[in-house]
Design a protein around this motif. Structure first.
Motif, PDB file in Angstrom:
ATOM      1  N   ALA A  47       0.652  -1.252  -0.047  1.00 24.88           N
ATOM      2  CA  ALA A  47       0.131   0.001  -0.067  1.00 24.88           C
ATOM      3  C   ALA A  47       0.678   1.229  -0.055  1.00 24.88           C
ATOM      4  O   ALA A  47       0.457   2.332  -0.796  1.00 24.88           O
ATOM      5  N   ALA A  48       1.932   1.363   0.680  1.00 26.77           N
ATOM      6  CA  ALA A  48       2.898   2.450   0.795  1.00 26.77           C
ATOM      7  C   ALA A  48       3.329   2.726  -0.267  1.00 26.77           C
ATOM      8  O   ALA A  48       3.426   3.837  -1.059  1.00 26.77           O
ATOM      9  N   THR A  49       3.930   1.701  -1.168  1.00 25.76           N
ATOM     10  CA  THR A  49       4.585   1.793  -2.545  1.00 25.76           C
ATOM     11  C   THR A  49       3.564   2.465  -3.632  1.00 25.76           C
ATOM     12  O   THR A  49       3.818   3.278  -4.186  1.00 25.76           O
ATOM     13  N   MET A  50       2.415   1.899  -3.391  1.00 28.03           N
ATOM     14  CA  MET A  50       1.006   2.417  -4.363  1.00 28.03           C
ATOM     15  C   MET A  50       0.995   3.948  -4.022  1.00 28.03           C
ATOM     16  O   MET A  50       0.774   4.822  -5.122  1.00 28.03           O
ATOM     17  N   LEU A  51       0.996   4.231  -2.911  1.00 28.50           N
ATOM     18  CA  LEU A  51       0.798   5.791  -2.382  1.00 28.50           C
ATOM     19  C   LEU A  51       1.828   6.560  -2.815  1.00 28.50           C
ATOM     20  O   LEU A  51       1.810   7.529  -3.394  1.00 28.50           O
ATOM     21  N   GLU A  52       3.039   6.109  -2.753  1.00 21.99           N
ATOM     22  CA  GLU A  52       4.452   6.843  -3.187  1.00 21.99           C
ATOM     23  C   GLU A  52       4.183   6.641  -4.682  1.00 21.99           C
ATOM     24  O   GLU A  52       4.700   7.922  -5.327  1.00 21.99           O
ATOM     25  N   VAL A  53       3.784   5.882  -5.690  1.00 23.01           N
ATOM     26  CA  VAL A  53       3.674   6.114  -6.882  1.00 23.01           C
ATOM     27  C   VAL A  53       2.830   7.317  -7.239  1.00 23.01           C
ATOM     28  O   VAL A  53       2.993   8.201  -8.152  1.00 23.01           O
ATOM     29  N   VAL A  54       1.651   7.247  -6.524  1.00 27.24           N
ATOM     30  CA  VAL A  54       0.533   8.349  -6.799  1.00 27.24           C
ATOM     31  C   VAL A  54       1.146   9.888  -6.290  1.00 27.24           C
ATOM     32  O   VAL A  54       1.032  10.688  -7.153  1.00 27.24           O
ATOM     33  N   MET A  55       1.851   9.708  -5.297  1.00 28.04           N
ATOM     34  CA  MET A  55       2.650  10.915  -4.875  1.00 28.04           C
ATOM     35  C   MET A  55       3.741  11.579  -5.883  1.00 28.04           C
ATOM     36  O   MET A  55       3.715  12.767  -6.125  1.00 28.04           O
ATOM     37  N   GLU A  56       4.551  10.531  -6.302  1.00 26.38           N
ATOM     38  CA  GLU A  56       5.417  10.903  -7.295  1.00 26.38           C
ATOM     39  C   GLU A  56       4.557  11.456  -8.444  1.00 26.38           C
ATOM     40  O   GLU A  56       5.146  12.466  -9.127  1.00 26.38           O
ATOM     41  N   GLN A  57       3.519  11.395  -8.907  1.00 33.74           N
ATOM     42  CA  GLN A  57       2.963  12.050 -10.040  1.00 33.74           C
ATOM     43  C   GLN A  57       2.378  13.475  -9.903  1.00 33.74           C
ATOM     44  O   GLN A  57       2.214  14.258 -10.839  1.00 33.74           O
ATOM     45  N   ARG A  58       1.941  13.898  -8.594  1.00 34.06           N
ATOM     46  CA  ARG A  58       1.967  15.353  -8.185  1.00 34.06           C
ATOM     47  C   ARG A  58       0.818  15.871  -8.930  1.00 34.06           C
ATOM     48  O   ARG A  58       0.578  16.785  -8.565  1.00 34.06           O
ATOM     49  N   GLY A  59       0.059  15.139  -9.735  1.00 31.40           N
ATOM     50  CA  GLY A  59      -1.315  15.626 -10.236  1.00 31.40           C
ATOM     51  C   GLY A  59      -1.632  16.981  -9.885  1.00 31.40           C
ATOM     52  O   GLY A  59      -1.123  17.897  -9.879  1.00 31.40           O
ATOM     53  N   ASP A  60      -3.231  17.166 -10.145  1.00 30.28           N
ATOM     54  CA  ASP A  60      -3.544  18.305  -9.941  1.00 30.28           C
ATOM     55  C   ASP A  60      -4.322  18.498  -8.667  1.00 30.28           C
ATOM     56  O   ASP A  60      -5.329  18.455  -8.310  1.00 30.28           O
ATOM     57  N   GLY A  61      -3.182  18.495  -7.474  1.00 30.36           N
ATOM     58  CA  GLY A  61      -3.559  18.344  -6.105  1.00 30.36           C
ATOM     59  C   GLY A  61      -3.832  19.719  -5.660  1.00 30.36           C
ATOM     60  O   GLY A  61      -3.984  20.821  -6.384  1.00 30.36           O
ATOM     61  N   ARG A  62      -4.072  19.741  -4.349  1.00 31.56           N
ATOM     62  CA  ARG A  62      -4.360  21.172  -3.698  1.00 31.56           C
ATOM     63  C   ARG A  62      -3.170  22.099  -4.066  1.00 31.56           C
ATOM     64  O   ARG A  62      -1.982  21.498  -3.960  1.00 31.56           O
ATOM     65  N   SER A  63      -3.340  23.407  -4.113  1.00 29.94           N
ATOM     66  CA  SER A  63      -2.239  24.514  -4.332  1.00 29.94           C
ATOM     67  C   SER A  63      -1.487  24.459  -3.358  1.00 29.94           C
ATOM     68  O   SER A  63      -0.136  24.847  -3.286  1.00 29.94           O
ATOM     69  N   ASP A  64      -2.053  24.216  -2.052  1.00 23.45           N
ATOM     70  CA  ASP A  64      -1.185  24.362  -0.675  1.00 23.45           C
ATOM     71  C   ASP A  64      -0.232  23.057  -0.480  1.00 23.45           C
ATOM     72  O   ASP A  64       0.460  23.056   0.479  1.00 23.45           O
ATOM     73  N   GLY A  65      -0.668  22.223  -1.145  1.00 20.59           N
ATOM     74  CA  GLY A  65       0.411  21.011  -0.860  1.00 20.59           C
ATOM     75  C   GLY A  65      -0.189  20.049   0.274  1.00 20.59           C
ATOM     76  O   GLY A  65       0.276  19.079   0.584  1.00 20.59           O
ATOM     77  N   LEU A  66      -1.170  20.236   0.853  1.00 22.33           N
ATOM     78  CA  LEU A  66      -1.771  19.495   1.963  1.00 22.33           C
ATOM     79  C   LEU A  66      -1.914  18.093   1.701  1.00 22.33           C
ATOM     80  O   LEU A  66      -1.687  17.216   2.595  1.00 22.33           O
ATOM     81  N   ASP A  67      -2.465  17.922   0.387  1.00 21.62           N
ATOM     82  CA  ASP A  67      -2.748  16.622   0.132  1.00 21.62           C
ATOM     83  C   ASP A  67      -1.706  15.746  -0.033  1.00 21.62           C
ATOM     84  O   ASP A  67      -1.632  14.632   0.445  1.00 21.62           O
ATOM     85  N   LEU A  68      -0.698  16.123  -0.556  1.00 19.46           N
ATOM     86  CA  LEU A  68       0.710  15.461  -0.619  1.00 19.46           C
ATOM     87  C   LEU A  68       1.364  15.247   0.783  1.00 19.46           C
ATOM     88  O   LEU A  68       1.736  14.039   0.999  1.00 19.46           O
ATOM     89  N   ARG A  69       1.182  16.138   1.622  1.00 19.99           N
ATOM     90  CA  ARG A  69       1.746  15.733   2.849  1.00 19.99           C
ATOM     91  C   ARG A  69       1.244  14.902   3.658  1.00 19.99           C
ATOM     92  O   ARG A  69       1.627  14.308   4.374  1.00 19.99           O
TER      93      ARG A  69
END
Length: 103
Positions: A47-69
């Motif tokens: 699960a952690a690996t899968m989330l790391e891949v999602v994080m690496e994409q950096r997509g169209d997330g929140r402008s403040d970066g809270l979602d990635l943190r």
């Protein structure tokens, strides 16, 4: 015929090339990401690996970066829990074997 890449192989390739991938490596990296993201996790480490891949994409997330943190904290929790978790197939002291492997 090409052999289908396993989750473990895809993870190893992704971890080894994600920071230094050249244009020639892009197709391999993309394939590894697809394998990882399509995988049904069987452990917190998966699960952690899968989330790391999602994080690496950096997509169209929140402008403040809270979602990635937040995802980074989840990955940290999953990694720490996975490291502390008992291994499947070990005895728990009462002689009962838990977590038998599924074929």
């Amino acid at each position: 015929m090409k052999a289908k890449r396993t989750f473990g192989q895809a993870t190893a390739l992704w971890e080894a090339t994600r920071q230094t991938a050249s244009d020639d490596d892009f197709a391999k990296l993309e394939n590894a990401e697809r394998v990882i993201l399509a995988h049904r996790p069987t452990s917190f480490a998966d699960a952690a690996t899968m989330l790391e891949v999602v994080m690496e994409q950096r997509g169209d997330g929140r402008s403040d970066g809270l979602d990635l943190r937040a995802i980074e904290r989840v990955v940290s929790l999953l990694r720490n829990t996975a490291a502390d978790a008992p291994r499947p197939g070990k005895t728990n002291g009462s002689g009962i074997v838990l977590g038998a492997s599924r074929a």
